[in-house]
Enzyme design. Structure first.
Site, PDB file in Angstrom:
ATOM      1  N   CYS A 271       0.849  -1.193   0.000  1.00 45.06           N
ATOM      2  CA  CYS A 271       0.000   0.000   0.000  1.00 45.06           C
ATOM      3  C   CYS A 271       0.883   1.240   0.000  1.00 45.06           C
ATOM      4  CB  CYS A 271      -0.890   0.011   1.228  1.00 45.06           C
ATOM      5  SG  CYS A 271      -1.749  -1.518   1.449  1.00 45.06           S
TER       6      CYS A 271
HETATM    7  N1  SAJ Z   1       6.709   2.463   8.509  1.00 49.27           N
HETATM    8  C1  SAJ Z   1       7.841   3.156   8.897  1.00 49.27           C
HETATM    9  N2  SAJ Z   1       7.715   4.161   9.809  1.00 49.27           N
HETATM   10  C2  SAJ Z   1       6.497   4.493  10.347  1.00 49.27           C
HETATM   11  C3  SAJ Z   1       5.348   3.772   9.929  1.00 49.27           C
HETATM   12  C4  SAJ Z   1       5.477   2.761   9.012  1.00 49.27           C
HETATM   13  O1  SAJ Z   1       8.948   2.880   8.433  1.00 49.27           O
HETATM   14  O2  SAJ Z   1       6.444   5.398  11.179  1.00 49.27           O
HETATM   15  C5  SAJ Z   1       6.830   1.405   7.503  1.00 49.27           C
HETATM   16  C6  SAJ Z   1       6.385   0.055   8.023  1.00 49.27           C
HETATM   17  O3  SAJ Z   1       7.451  -0.603   8.656  1.00 49.27           O
HETATM   18  C7  SAJ Z   1       5.968  -0.639   6.733  1.00 49.27           C
HETATM   19  C8  SAJ Z   1       5.436   0.493   5.866  1.00 49.27           C
HETATM   20  O4  SAJ Z   1       5.954   1.704   6.427  1.00 49.27           O
HETATM   21  O5  SAJ Z   1       7.073  -1.224   6.104  1.00 49.27           O
HETATM   22  C9  SAJ Z   1       3.903   0.552   5.832  1.00 49.27           C
HETATM   23  O6  SAJ Z   1       3.512   0.632   7.162  1.00 49.27           O
HETATM   24  P1  SAJ Z   1       1.958   0.787   7.576  1.00 49.27           P
HETATM   25  O7  SAJ Z   1       1.866   0.781   9.049  1.00 49.27           O
HETATM   26  O8  SAJ Z   1       1.336   1.903   6.876  1.00 49.27           O
HETATM   27  O9  SAJ Z   1       1.382  -0.625   7.124  1.00 49.27           O
HETATM   28  P2  SAJ Z   1       0.418  -1.217   6.041  1.00 49.27           P
HETATM   29  O10 SAJ Z   1       0.878  -0.827   4.694  1.00 49.27           O
HETATM   30  O11 SAJ Z   1       0.236  -2.647   6.373  1.00 49.27           O
HETATM   31  O12 SAJ Z   1      -1.007  -0.613   6.326  1.00 49.27           O
HETATM   32  C10 SAJ Z   1      -1.340   0.588   5.860  1.00 49.27           C
HETATM   33  C11 SAJ Z   1      -2.327   1.071   6.885  1.00 49.27           C
HETATM   34  N3  SAJ Z   1      -1.565   1.425   8.061  1.00 49.27           N
HETATM   35  C12 SAJ Z   1      -1.855   2.335   8.979  1.00 49.27           C
HETATM   36  O13 SAJ Z   1      -2.715   3.162   8.798  1.00 49.27           O
HETATM   37  C13 SAJ Z   1      -1.088   2.288  10.266  1.00 49.27           C
HETATM   38  C14 SAJ Z   1      -3.107   2.070   6.236  1.00 49.27           C
HETATM   39  O14 SAJ Z   1      -2.260   3.103   5.827  1.00 49.27           O
HETATM   40  C15 SAJ Z   1      -3.901   1.473   5.118  1.00 49.27           C
HETATM   41  O15 SAJ Z   1      -5.167   1.106   5.621  1.00 49.27           O
HETATM   42  C16 SAJ Z   1      -3.266   0.261   4.528  1.00 49.27           C
HETATM   43  O16 SAJ Z   1      -1.895   0.449   4.554  1.00 49.27           O
HETATM   44  C17 SAJ Z   1      -3.787   0.110   3.120  1.00 49.27           C
HETATM   45  O17 SAJ Z   1      -4.309  -0.953   2.840  1.00 49.27           O
HETATM   46  O18 SAJ Z   1      -3.710   1.076   2.368  1.00 49.27           O
END
Ligand code: SAJ
Length: 432
Positions: A271
């Site tokens: 995502c």
């Molecule tokens: N990450 C970082 N630093 C942060 C937050 C995340 O490096 O502060 C990295 C994570 O390790 C990961 C990536 O970013 O590799 C994505 O992290 P994520 O928490 O956004 O995880 P996803 O992609 O599983 O889920 C996201 C959802 N997450 C949150 O809202 C917390 C959301 O954005 C969406 O509902 C989902 O993608 C989607 O399906 O679009």
């Protein structure tokens, strides 16, 4: 419209969900729990067979609930799109990855649409959930429906409703996460809101499909850009010899106007690394360069390389070269406490270290094995021996069920890209 609305209200509507992955299966379960008869449609016969015997494969789905719903005949699955003939409302939850050239790959939406169309019967509510570029629903779905004689807003109703699944989130799930819905016409929005509102806690109607598509992209672009910004902060703090984790902790004490993001080894998942590029790609058709998106992608994509350099520098200060060193990666999943490795930056770190001559292995309590170019690697047990035999341990996903004190105690060198060792003081630890 009223006939369809009545079938939604009295739960006699037959619901279809196309794509039974981490979005579609939880959604199908919620519709079935809400009293509807639900038919899941997926190309993967293995997934279909598992569902039809009540077997679960999605971490966020309650296996007992799935088994009960299947046993009660509320939920079933098929690979046969002719099931659409008796379906009143259909939600399409198929992947929208990037192509090899980094452009949107909407082939899954196209093939789902083309598989559904021949079997569609009016009236039908068609909801696209897959994250895609603004304008997709109007461009990809409407014309084909009209070509087949349907009149959108009269005998077929079309909406976009972005999925908001956060895999592994212990608090928010499909049912309690507010759901945005935007229809082509007011009646489309009303029907989509009635359907989702009948099983989900909160529905947020918006005025159009494009507004709903754009809301999703804003959400995920917001994350990608802020993660990119904090990754650059980590790089700058390294130059300044300042602990970026302490800086973020201090900044987080501000009770307003600040929201912490954390540096890491790069962006994983299908995502955040991808969705913003759907928007920047669309803007190119207007000859507009979405600078923030592209810059964030540049910084985030540079992080695996930054981690490899960090490991090389850490070994070097201990008079070890990467070449010939044994490196143990802790965590191949793209984030903590999940088993998903899609787009995980750990693979780029692995590749970068191997290119420099390191011998790389991994341990991940959630991921038993990974597929690499050279074959399949299995997760190594996290033993004193394995730690002591490694020249460097690199923490890439901070799973909660790993004892990081044990790791630091028995490892020779730990490169921690997630601050998993916070509170542990040791000269062995090198932090991002
Ligand atoms: N990450 C970082 N630093 C942060 C937050 C995340 O490096 O502060 C990295 C994570 O390790 C990961 C990536 O970013 O590799 C994505 O992290 P994520 O928490 O956004 O995880 P996803 O992609 O599983 O889920 C996201 C959802 N997450 C949150 O809202 C917390 C959301 O954005 C969406 O509902 C989902 O993608 C989607 O399906 O679009």
């Amino acid at each position: 419209m009223t006939n369809l609305l009545r079938k939604i209200e009295d739960r006699s509507a037959h619901i279809g969900v196309v794509g039974l992955g981490y979005v579609g299966l939880p959604l199908a379960v919620e519709f079935a729990r809400g009293g509807y008869k639900v038919t899941g449609i997926d190309l993967d016969a293995k997934k279909v067979a598992m569902i039809n015997r009540g077997a679960n494969y999605i971490q966020d789905v309650d296996s007992a609930v799935l088994k009960r719903l299947v046993k009660e005949g509320r939920l079933s699955a098929t690979t046969d799109f002719s099931a659409v003939r008796t379906i009143d409302c259909i939600s399409v939850c198929v992947p929208t990855p990037l192509s090899k050239t980094g452009d949107p790959d909407i082939s899954f939406i196209i093939s789902a649409r083309d598989a559904i169309l021949p079997h569609m019967k009016a009236p039908l509510l068609f909801v696209l959930e897959s994250t895609t570029y603004p304008g997709s629903t109007n461009e990809l779905i409407i014309p084909l429906l009209e070509e087949r004689g349907f009149t959108v807003g009269t005998n077929v109703f079309v909406a976009f409703s972005p999925e908001r699944v956060d895999p592994g989130n212990p608090r928010y799930n499909t049912k309690n996460t507010p759901k945005v819905v935007g229809g082509v016409t007011k009646s489309c929005t009303k029907l989509a809101a009635a359907l989702y509102g009948s099983v989900l806690d909160t529905v947020i109607p918006v005025s159009s499909c494009t507004a709903a598509e754009m809301a999703k992209l804003l959400e995920n672009t917001f994350r990608s850009i802020n993660i990119g910004m904090v990754n650059e902060m980590a790089i700058m703090c390294k130059y300044l010899d300042v602990d970026v984790w302490e800086v973020i902790r201090a900044a987080s004490s501000k009770p307003f106007g600040f929201m912490p993001f954390y540096p890491g080894p790069g962006l994983g998942g299908h995502c955040i690394p991808i969705d913003p590029l759907y928007l920047s790609w669309k803007m190119k058709t207007f000859d507009y360069k979405a600078r923030f998106i592209e810059l964030a992608d540049e910084v985030n994509s540079s992080m695996p390389g930054h981690v490899v350099t960090l490991v090389a520098d850490a070994l070097n200060t201990r008079r070890r070269s990467v070449n010939g060193s044994k490196v143990l990666l802790l965590g191949m999943a793209y984030k903590k406490n999940i088993d998903d490795v899609r787009e995980s930056p750990a693979f780029e770190v692995w590749e970068g270290l191997v290119k420099r001559g390191a011998k790389v292995a991994f341990h991940d309590p959630f991921v038993p094995r990974v597929r690499l170019d050279g074959g399949v690697a299995a997760s190594k047990p996290l033993t004193k021996k394995a730690l002591a035999a490694s020249d460097c341990v690199v923490i890439l996903a901070d799973h909660s069920n790993v004892d990081y004190r044990f790791v630091v105690k028995h490892a020779r060198l730990v490169v921690d890209t997630r601050n998993a060792c916070k509170g542990i003081r040791s000269a062995k630890i090198v932090r991002l």
